[in-house]
Scaffold this active site. Structure first.
Site, short mmCIF file in Angstrom:
data_model
loop_
_atom_site.label_atom_id
_atom_site.label_comp_id
_atom_site.label_asym_id
_atom_site.label_seq_id
_atom_site.Cartn_x
_atom_site.Cartn_y
_atom_site.Cartn_z
N SER A 283 3.60 -6.93 -14.85
CA SER A 283 4.38 -5.89 -15.52
C SER A 283 4.45 -6.21 -17.00
O SER A 283 4.44 -7.38 -17.39
CB SER A 283 5.79 -5.84 -14.93
OG SER A 283 6.66 -5.14 -15.78
N SER A 284 4.56 -5.17 -17.82
CA SER A 284 4.64 -5.40 -19.27
C SER A 284 5.93 -6.10 -19.68
O SER A 284 6.04 -6.60 -20.80
CB SER A 284 4.51 -4.07 -20.02
OG SER A 284 5.55 -3.20 -19.64
N CYS A 285 6.91 -6.18 -18.77
CA CYS A 285 8.18 -6.85 -19.11
C CYS A 285 8.02 -8.37 -19.21
O CYS A 285 8.96 -9.06 -19.58
CB CYS A 285 9.27 -6.51 -18.11
SG CYS A 285 9.03 -7.23 -16.48
N HIS B 98 12.20 5.84 -13.94
CA HIS B 98 11.73 5.60 -15.30
C HIS B 98 11.69 6.91 -16.08
O HIS B 98 11.96 7.98 -15.54
CB HIS B 98 10.36 4.92 -15.25
CG HIS B 98 10.42 3.53 -14.67
ND1 HIS B 98 9.80 3.19 -13.50
CD2 HIS B 98 11.08 2.43 -15.09
CE1 HIS B 98 10.04 1.91 -13.22
NE2 HIS B 98 10.83 1.43 -14.17
N LYS C 51 7.22 -12.39 -12.26
CA LYS C 51 5.86 -11.93 -12.56
C LYS C 51 5.08 -12.97 -13.36
O LYS C 51 3.88 -13.17 -13.14
CB LYS C 51 5.92 -10.59 -13.31
CG LYS C 51 6.32 -9.42 -12.43
CD LYS C 51 5.30 -9.20 -11.33
CE LYS C 51 5.60 -8.00 -10.47
NZ LYS C 51 4.61 -7.82 -9.39
N PRO D 224 -0.12 -3.95 -16.09
CA PRO D 224 -0.15 -2.52 -16.40
C PRO D 224 0.89 -2.12 -17.43
O PRO D 224 1.95 -2.76 -17.54
CB PRO D 224 0.16 -1.85 -15.06
CG PRO D 224 0.38 -2.94 -14.06
CD PRO D 224 0.50 -4.23 -14.80
N THR D 225 0.62 -1.06 -18.15
CA THR D 225 1.61 -0.44 -19.02
C THR D 225 2.55 0.41 -18.17
O THR D 225 2.49 0.39 -16.94
CB THR D 225 0.92 0.40 -20.11
OG1 THR D 225 1.90 0.82 -21.05
CG2 THR D 225 0.21 1.62 -19.52
N GLY E 45 -0.05 0.60 -5.09
CA GLY E 45 -0.83 0.28 -3.91
C GLY E 45 -1.48 1.50 -3.29
O GLY E 45 -2.66 1.47 -2.89
N TYR F 130 13.08 -10.47 -12.93
CA TYR F 130 11.83 -9.82 -12.50
C TYR F 130 10.66 -10.31 -13.36
O TYR F 130 9.58 -10.63 -12.84
CB TYR F 130 11.97 -8.31 -12.61
CG TYR F 130 10.76 -7.53 -12.13
CD1 TYR F 130 10.46 -7.46 -10.78
CD2 TYR F 130 9.94 -6.87 -13.04
CE1 TYR F 130 9.36 -6.74 -10.34
CE2 TYR F 130 8.84 -6.16 -12.60
CZ TYR F 130 8.55 -6.09 -11.25
OH TYR F 130 7.45 -5.38 -10.82
N HIS G 45 0.80 -1.23 0.00
CA HIS G 45 0.00 0.00 0.00
C HIS G 45 0.83 1.27 0.00
O HIS G 45 0.31 2.35 -0.25
CB HIS G 45 -0.94 0.02 1.21
CG HIS G 45 -0.26 0.34 2.51
ND1 HIS G 45 0.54 -0.58 3.16
CD2 HIS G 45 -0.23 1.47 3.25
CE1 HIS G 45 1.01 -0.02 4.27
NE2 HIS G 45 0.56 1.21 4.34
#
Length: 311
Positions: free
Chosen positions: A108-110, A180, A141, A164-165, A17, A137, A12
């Protein structure tokens, strides 16, 4: 979900979160369960089991993860794989054992192959090799997605996943070395403005295209999926819109009010030419993002300024 249901948000304090906490508050949910990492170590299986057994949350948003930029992902490869596997396995298994009604896991998009076709569709998962720098990572995921699917298949659990993007906004990391692209640009242009610099330098040609979504839009998507979506296949959550890094830089420059020029250091690498997620599945279900890029950047900059002010 009912307004008084007990809802646990793992992670959170992170950007995602905390956005989910804000969203649930806006929607009138009053029984939100949170724990800091010092109060509950999600890597500790016994601690997680004891917490679930005592608190009996009915719904879980699994937004906790060990995260970092490209450099951290590449250096701390064992740590990123080990800790994320532990967090996911402990929370998902405890949710099953303690009869959680529904769990949403955030990836994650990765997770997608490095050379997957664009835009990235959900069915491209595991069709090719991953980007080597963040492979640990990404594998963690992917394991989280597959855990949710397996617990659904074997035990009938209503565990779903969303990918998510690229996100930005309140709660972001503005460290120049490991942040990022959006927070890095916001900070660079802000510092250029404060020092009255003649120019701000950006790596690469500015030609790659990227997709960005304000984090509160992701929280809105998570809430939507928790309310409406009950299928096995994970769901991409993005805007479906992309922008060239060059164009993004000029928008950030305008938002911040930097008056110098932008210089592109073309000796530096560009990275992947394009990275866009296909979010047509969630769009077809009835969800769309609400915060346009320029508006989101204005909000992000205001949060950045308040962070500086508050130390």
């Amino acid at each position: 979900m009912e307004k008084n249901n007990k809802i646990f948000i793992a992670g959170h304090r992170g950007m995602v979160g905390s956005a989910i906490v804000r969203k649930l508050g806006i929607e009138g949910f009053t029984n939100i369960l949170t724990r800091t990492s010092s109060e509950l170590d999600l890597c500790n299986q016994q601690a997680v089991n004891d917490f679930f057994a005592k608190e009996k949350p009915e719904y879980v948003f699994l937004a906790a993860a060990k995260v970092g930029g490209i450099l951290a992902n590449n250096i701390y490869r064992a740590e990123f794989l080990y800790k994320n596997l532990l967090i996911q396995a402990n929370v998902i298994h405890a949710a099953y054992v303690n009869g959680v009604k529904k769990l949403l896991f955030l990836g994650s998009s990765c997770i997608y192959p490095k050379l997957a076709p664009q835009p990235l569709k959900e069915e491209y998962l595991l069709t090719g090799l991953l980007e080597p720098t963040n492979e640990p990572y990404a594998i963690a995921k992917i394991a989280g997605i597959k855990l949710c699917e397996a617990y659904r298949d074997q035990y009938g659990c209503n565990f779903i996943s969303a990918m998510p993007t690229n996100l930005y906004g309140q709660g972001d990391n503005y460290h120049l070395q490991n942040s990022h692209v959006v927070p890095a640009l916001l900070r660079k242009f802000h510092e250029g403005k404060m020092s009255k610099a003649d120019y701000v330098e950006i790596w690469g040609t500015g030609s790659p295209f990227r997709e960005f979504m304000y984090v509160d839009d992701l929280a809105d998507a998570c809430f939507f999926l928790m309310e409406k979506y009950n299928d096995k296949l994970f769901v991409n959550a993005g805007t479906g819109e992309e922008v060239a890094i060059r164009d993004l830089a000029f928008v950030v420059k305008e938002v911040i009010g930097f008056e110098g020029e932008i210089r592109f250091d073309t000796s530096k690498p560009d990275g992947t030419p394009r990275k866009l997620m296909d979010s047509s599945r969630i769009h077809d279900l009835g969800w769309k993002h609400k915060i346009p890029l320029q508006e989101g950047l204005k909000r992000a900059y205001q949060h950045f300024l308040s962070e500086i002010k508050n130390g």
